[in-house]
Design an enzyme around this catalytic site. Structure first.
Site, PDB file in Angstrom:
ATOM      1  N   HIS A 106       0.831  -1.213   0.000  1.00  0.00           N
ATOM      2  CA  HIS A 106       0.000   0.000   0.000  1.00  0.00           C
ATOM      3  C   HIS A 106       0.863   1.260   0.000  1.00  0.00           C
ATOM      4  O   HIS A 106       0.491   2.260  -0.626  1.00  0.00           O
ATOM      5  CB  HIS A 106      -0.937  -0.029   1.203  1.00  0.00           C
ATOM      6  CG  HIS A 106      -1.887  -1.173   1.164  1.00  0.00           C
ATOM      7  ND1 HIS A 106      -3.061  -1.141   0.447  1.00  0.00           N
ATOM      8  CD2 HIS A 106      -1.813  -2.421   1.712  1.00  0.00           C
ATOM      9  CE1 HIS A 106      -3.684  -2.307   0.569  1.00  0.00           C
ATOM     10  NE2 HIS A 106      -2.945  -3.100   1.327  1.00  0.00           N
ATOM     11  N   ASP A 112       2.872   6.208  -5.462  1.00  0.00           N
ATOM     12  CA  ASP A 112       2.779   6.338  -6.908  1.00  0.00           C
ATOM     13  C   ASP A 112       1.953   7.593  -7.188  1.00  0.00           C
ATOM     14  O   ASP A 112       0.718   7.558  -7.197  1.00  0.00           O
ATOM     15  CB  ASP A 112       2.120   5.100  -7.508  1.00  0.00           C
ATOM     16  CG  ASP A 112       2.053   5.127  -9.033  1.00  0.00           C
ATOM     17  OD1 ASP A 112       2.173   6.232  -9.608  1.00  0.00           O
ATOM     18  OD2 ASP A 112       1.868   4.057  -9.630  1.00  0.00           O
ATOM     19  N   GLY A 139     -12.222  -2.866  -3.363  1.00  0.00           N
ATOM     20  CA  GLY A 139     -10.803  -3.087  -3.093  1.00  0.00           C
ATOM     21  C   GLY A 139     -10.192  -1.846  -2.473  1.00  0.00           C
ATOM     22  O   GLY A 139      -9.237  -1.281  -2.998  1.00  0.00           O
ATOM     23  N   GLU A 161     -13.005  -4.249   1.507  1.00  0.00           N
ATOM     24  CA  GLU A 161     -11.617  -4.718   1.476  1.00  0.00           C
ATOM     25  C   GLU A 161     -11.563  -6.103   2.100  1.00  0.00           C
ATOM     26  O   GLU A 161     -12.017  -6.307   3.232  1.00  0.00           O
ATOM     27  CB  GLU A 161     -10.710  -3.753   2.232  1.00  0.00           C
ATOM     28  CG  GLU A 161      -9.266  -4.220   2.382  1.00  0.00           C
ATOM     29  CD  GLU A 161      -8.568  -4.490   1.048  1.00  0.00           C
ATOM     30  OE1 GLU A 161      -7.808  -5.481   0.969  1.00  0.00           O
ATOM     31  OE2 GLU A 161      -8.801  -3.723   0.092  1.00  0.00           O
ATOM     32  N   GLU A 190     -18.007 -10.650  -3.795  1.00  0.00           N
ATOM     33  CA  GLU A 190     -18.963 -11.668  -4.245  1.00  0.00           C
ATOM     34  C   GLU A 190     -19.705 -12.328  -3.085  1.00  0.00           C
ATOM     35  O   GLU A 190     -20.680 -13.056  -3.310  1.00  0.00           O
ATOM     36  CB  GLU A 190     -18.233 -12.743  -5.059  1.00  0.00           C
ATOM     37  CG  GLU A 190     -17.623 -12.234  -6.362  1.00  0.00           C
ATOM     38  CD  GLU A 190     -16.256 -11.572  -6.190  1.00  0.00           C
ATOM     39  OE1 GLU A 190     -15.657 -11.158  -7.201  1.00  0.00           O
ATOM     40  OE2 GLU A 190     -15.783 -11.455  -5.021  1.00  0.00           O
ATOM     41  N   GLU A 205      -9.523   1.129  -7.886  1.00  0.00           N
ATOM     42  CA  GLU A 205      -8.228   1.062  -8.565  1.00  0.00           C
ATOM     43  C   GLU A 205      -7.945  -0.423  -8.747  1.00  0.00           C
ATOM     44  O   GLU A 205      -7.301  -1.059  -7.929  1.00  0.00           O
ATOM     45  CB  GLU A 205      -7.154   1.772  -7.732  1.00  0.00           C
ATOM     46  CG  GLU A 205      -5.844   1.989  -8.474  1.00  0.00           C
ATOM     47  CD  GLU A 205      -4.956   0.763  -8.448  1.00  0.00           C
ATOM     48  OE1 GLU A 205      -5.123  -0.114  -9.338  1.00  0.00           O
ATOM     49  OE2 GLU A 205      -4.107   0.676  -7.555  1.00  0.00           O
ATOM     50  N   GLU A 214      -4.265 -10.321 -12.078  1.00  0.00           N
ATOM     51  CA  GLU A 214      -4.975 -10.427 -10.797  1.00  0.00           C
ATOM     52  C   GLU A 214      -6.494 -10.487 -10.962  1.00  0.00           C
ATOM     53  O   GLU A 214      -7.209 -10.758 -10.012  1.00  0.00           O
ATOM     54  CB  GLU A 214      -4.617  -9.298  -9.822  1.00  0.00           C
ATOM     55  CG  GLU A 214      -3.172  -9.350  -9.373  1.00  0.00           C
ATOM     56  CD  GLU A 214      -2.823  -8.221  -8.417  1.00  0.00           C
ATOM     57  OE1 GLU A 214      -1.854  -8.375  -7.678  1.00  0.00           O
ATOM     58  OE2 GLU A 214      -3.520  -7.192  -8.402  1.00  0.00           O
ATOM     59  N   HIS A 354       4.025   2.490 -10.582  1.00  0.00           N
ATOM     60  CA  HIS A 354       4.406   1.210  -9.976  1.00  0.00           C
ATOM     61  C   HIS A 354       4.028   0.033 -10.881  1.00  0.00           C
ATOM     62  O   HIS A 354       4.508  -1.085 -10.679  1.00  0.00           O
ATOM     63  CB  HIS A 354       3.776   1.045  -8.597  1.00  0.00           C
ATOM     64  CG  HIS A 354       2.328   0.685  -8.610  1.00  0.00           C
ATOM     65  ND1 HIS A 354       1.323   1.602  -8.844  1.00  0.00           N
ATOM     66  CD2 HIS A 354       1.700  -0.507  -8.424  1.00  0.00           C
ATOM     67  CE1 HIS A 354       0.149   0.995  -8.799  1.00  0.00           C
ATOM     68  NE2 HIS A 354       0.345  -0.286  -8.546  1.00  0.00           N
TER      69      HIS A 354
END
Length: 414
Positions: A106, A112, A139, A161, A190, A205, A214, A354
């Site tokens: 993180h 970034d 996320g 998260e 989900e 993001e 991913e 990144h």
């Protein structure tokens, strides 16, 4: 190189003192009627003219050992840490979310500036999109995007998260006085239930290396289909994948051809594996030999889940006489609903991020004269055994004055 999840995962079972290995090359002079000398060093590498590049192709590498009094290898084992890293009950999805539990990943993403400042500008400079709206942050990580939205007047923000970073996000929200506006929900998109039937905006993001590594895009699409109101906003709403070709003799020798002879031993079986794994790295724009071609554009607000798997054609035309050692993929992201079109690129001609770029090394070195082309197709799909991994199949051919090649190569990002 194995591709890690957006950063280096913490692991330190061994502490090793190493000796220095230096490559020593023997150049030979060859006539070159087609190509001109060019300066294209990778970052920190030696500038080579064309004759020296030709020599690199046929030269063998020597290893020179520099002895040091402190060159003995010292190993300290932390068996507790090593044991804790082995858990046979965990699935690949568990390891994926665990990798985002550590603050280091993180930190890399927050630092970034291209990434984080773009999101901040989109929210702060277009507060009319967010104010009095219900927002879903998919996320959420540390909750930075949720905090941006709360600050400009969002009615409520639900921050989902799955990793243990959710606990930190909850504390961060409380420390900044937004507990009444931001609700942190720990779990998989989900599997969780929202306290509301619909949301006005989904922000995320979700982009990975090569844009799709991913497979988080499918999670965003799931949330869109389940909770987003009709004519609701998805931020960002457009993403595009691009391809170009580069000269990269030095690094290919270092990362791929290295395995052909290691201290005099044939380890080429490892080379076969090494060339199948895309390399995530920063590419110097001076290495670019061809045009950059748009491969695929995705409209996140409208696309279907299956659209993330595709086959697309490409044609890369040489802009100068040179060798091609690899194809390079990168992506752009756009927020088209803003007052002013906003976005960023991860390409080698843009400010670094990144995500860097994804380098796909070719089995053979292609020799192209200006105006000649590499023609082919790229197939991209999630791996069947581990959907967060990415399978890439590259079909390409060249029919030029100095090079005639037709080949298919397969890669796996994992």
């Amino acid at each position: 190189m194995c591709v890690n999840s957006r950063g280096s995962k913490p692991s330190c079972c061994l502490v090793v003192k190493c000796f220095t290995i230096k490559p020593q090359l023997k150049p030979t002079q060859l006539s070159t009627p087609c190509l001109n000398p060019k300066q294209k060093p990778r970052l920190g590498s030696k500038t080579l003219n064309f004759e020296e590049k030709m020599a690199r192709k046929s030269s063998k590498m020597k290893f020179e050992y520099e002895e040091d009094e402190s060159s003995n290898v010292e190993v300290e084992e932390d068996t507790a840490m090593c044991d804790s890293m082995v858990d046979s009950d965990k699935t690949s999805a568990d390891y994926y979310f665990d990798s985002y539990s550590h603050f280091g990943i993180h930190e890399e993403m927050l630092k970034d500036v291209v990434r984080t400042k773009t999101y901040q500008d989109v929210i702060y400079k277009n507060s009319f999109l967010i104010k009095d709206k219900v927002v879903l942050d998919v996320g959420a990580g540390t909750g930075i995007l949720s905090l941006f939205c709360a600050k400009v007047g969002a009615k409520h923000v639900y921050a989902i998260e799955c990793s243990s970073m959710a606990d930190m996000a909850q504390e961060i929200v409380k420390s900044n006085g937004f507990s009444d506006v931001i609700t942190v929900i720990k779990g998989k998109v989900e599997e969780i239930d929202l306290p509301v039937p619909n949301v006005d905006i989904i922000i995320s993001e979700w982009m990975g290396y090569f844009l799709l590594y991913e497979n988080m895009l499918n999670t965003v699409l799931y949330a869109r289909d389940k909770w987003l109101v009709k004519d609701g906003l998805v931020l960002p709403d457009k993403a595009s994948l691009h391809l170009t070709a580069i000269e990269d003799a030095d690094y290919k020798d270092e990362k791929i051809e290295f395995w052909n002879s290691v201290y005099g031993f044939d380890m080429s079986c490892i080379r076969k594996q090494a060339i199948m794994e895309p390399l995530v790295d920063n590419v110097d724009q001076k290495q670019i030999v061809t045009n950059c071609q748009l491969l695929k554009t995705m409209d996140i607000s409208k696309m279907a889940t299956g659209d993330a798997s595709f086959t697309v054609p490409f044609k890369l035309v040489a802009e100068r006489d040179d060798y091609i050692h690899a194809l390079v993929a990168y992506f752009d992201v756009s927020f088209t609903k803003c007052h002013k079109l906003t976005g960023f690129s991860t390409g080698p001609r843009s400010r670094g991020t990144h995500w860097k770029q994804t380098v796909l090394y070719l089995e053979e070195v292609l020799t192209l004269c200006q105006g000649e082309a590499v023609v082919g197709s790229m197939t991209v799909a999630s791996n069947k055994k581990n959907p967060r991994d990415l399978d890439i199949v590259l079909k390409y051919s060249v029919n030029g004055r100095r090079c005639s090649v037709s080949r298919t190569q397969s890669y796996r990002m994992r």
